[in-house]
Design a protein around this motif. Sequence first.
Motif, PDB file in Angstrom:
ATOM      1  N   TYR A 199      -4.377   3.746  -9.909  1.00  0.00           N
ATOM      2  CA  TYR A 199      -4.184   3.598  -8.324  1.00  0.00           C
ATOM      3  C   TYR A 199      -5.215   3.098  -7.893  1.00  0.00           C
ATOM      4  CZ  TYR A 199      -3.690   5.008  -3.475  1.00  0.00           C
ATOM      5  OH  TYR A 199      -3.530   5.308  -1.907  1.00  0.00           O
ATOM      6  N   GLN A 200      -6.508   3.301  -8.043  1.00  0.00           N
ATOM      7  CA  GLN A 200      -8.020   2.962  -7.643  1.00  0.00           C
ATOM      8  C   GLN A 200      -8.052   1.246  -7.956  1.00  0.00           C
ATOM      9  OE1 GLN A 200      -9.645   4.327  -5.423  1.00  0.00           O
ATOM     10  NE2 GLN A 200      -8.556   6.199  -5.553  1.00  0.00           N
ATOM     11  N   GLN A 201      -7.507   1.052  -9.173  1.00  0.00           N
ATOM     12  CA  GLN A 201      -7.655  -0.261  -9.565  1.00  0.00           C
ATOM     13  C   GLN A 201      -6.760  -1.283  -8.922  1.00  0.00           C
ATOM     14  OE1 GLN A 201      -9.668  -2.104 -11.534  1.00  0.00           O
ATOM     15  NE2 GLN A 201      -8.595  -3.909 -11.012  1.00  0.00           N
ATOM     16  N   ARG A 209       0.947  -1.248   0.021  1.00  0.00           N
ATOM     17  CA  ARG A 209       0.029   0.011  -0.077  1.00  0.00           C
ATOM     18  C   ARG A 209       0.888   1.290  -0.118  1.00  0.00           C
ATOM     19  NH1 ARG A 209      -4.691  -0.024   4.341  1.00  0.00           N
ATOM     20  NH2 ARG A 209      -5.040   2.395   4.588  1.00  0.00           N
ATOM     21  N   ASP A 210       2.037   1.364   0.677  1.00  0.00           N
ATOM     22  CA  ASP A 210       2.838   2.353   0.774  1.00  0.00           C
ATOM     23  C   ASP A 210       3.495   2.531  -0.518  1.00  0.00           C
ATOM     24  OD1 ASP A 210       2.182   2.593   3.314  1.00  0.00           O
ATOM     25  OD2 ASP A 210       4.115   1.982   4.200  1.00  0.00           O
ATOM     26  N   VAL A 211       3.945   1.555  -1.311  1.00  0.00           N
ATOM     27  CA  VAL A 211       4.354   1.700  -2.540  1.00  0.00           C
ATOM     28  C   VAL A 211       3.595   2.318  -3.504  1.00  0.00           C
ATOM     29  CG1 VAL A 211       5.377   0.330  -4.382  1.00  0.00           C
ATOM     30  CG2 VAL A 211       6.226   0.005  -2.139  1.00  0.00           C
ATOM     31  N   ALA A 234       3.946  10.410  -6.753  1.00  0.00           N
ATOM     32  CA  ALA A 234       5.010  10.822  -7.776  1.00  0.00           C
ATOM     33  C   ALA A 234       4.571  11.095  -9.194  1.00  0.00           C
ATOM     34  CB  ALA A 234       6.056   9.867  -7.539  1.00  0.00           C
ATOM     35  N   GLY A 235       3.403  10.681  -9.215  1.00  0.00           N
ATOM     36  CA  GLY A 235       2.760  10.879 -10.704  1.00  0.00           C
ATOM     37  C   GLY A 235       3.101   9.829 -11.440  1.00  0.00           C
ATOM     38  N   GLU A 236       3.734   8.642 -11.161  1.00  0.00           N
ATOM     39  CA  GLU A 236       3.774   7.447 -11.819  1.00  0.00           C
ATOM     40  C   GLU A 236       2.724   6.576 -12.248  1.00  0.00           C
ATOM     41  OE1 GLU A 236       6.794   4.989 -10.121  1.00  0.00           O
ATOM     42  OE2 GLU A 236       8.115   6.733  -9.328  1.00  0.00           O
ATOM     43  N   MET A 237       1.643   6.807 -11.771  1.00  0.00           N
ATOM     44  CA  MET A 237       0.316   6.127 -11.963  1.00  0.00           C
ATOM     45  C   MET A 237      -0.797   7.209 -11.917  1.00  0.00           C
ATOM     46  SD  MET A 237      -0.082   3.673  -8.651  1.00  0.00           S
ATOM     47  CE  MET A 237      -0.496   2.419  -9.641  1.00  0.00           C
ATOM     48  N   SER A 238      -1.591   7.025 -12.532  1.00  0.00           N
ATOM     49  CA  SER A 238      -2.863   7.806 -12.771  1.00  0.00           C
ATOM     50  C   SER A 238      -3.960   7.237 -11.506  1.00  0.00           C
ATOM     51  CB  SER A 238      -3.848   7.533 -14.007  1.00  0.00           C
ATOM     52  OG  SER A 238      -4.261   6.297 -14.116  1.00  0.00           O
TER      53      SER A 238
END
Length: 82
Positions: free
Chosen positions: A72-74, A55-57, A64-68
């Motif tokens: 993230y929700q998925q 979860r922390d990762v 950091a904007g590496e994922m939308s």
Amino acid sequence: MMMSIVVVGGVGMGLFGPLGMLLMTLVWGGLVLLLVWGVRHSFPYERRSDDEVARDVLARRYAAGEMSEAEYQQALRTLRYD
């Protein structure tokens, strides 16, 4: 005429006798406990579960904007953190 000297507390007992032995044992025990406490608090040990790490990762990658947000929700749903 010969005089004998009576040693209070026996040979090698020092100035305080049995009380001195008890006090020194308490002092040394206290110093050892203080040392152990100091070492434990200087190097904290935190055991975290794999779920918390995952979860922390995810949270760091999202921040950091590496994922939308959708990714993230998925990922949270996949890990069952919805």
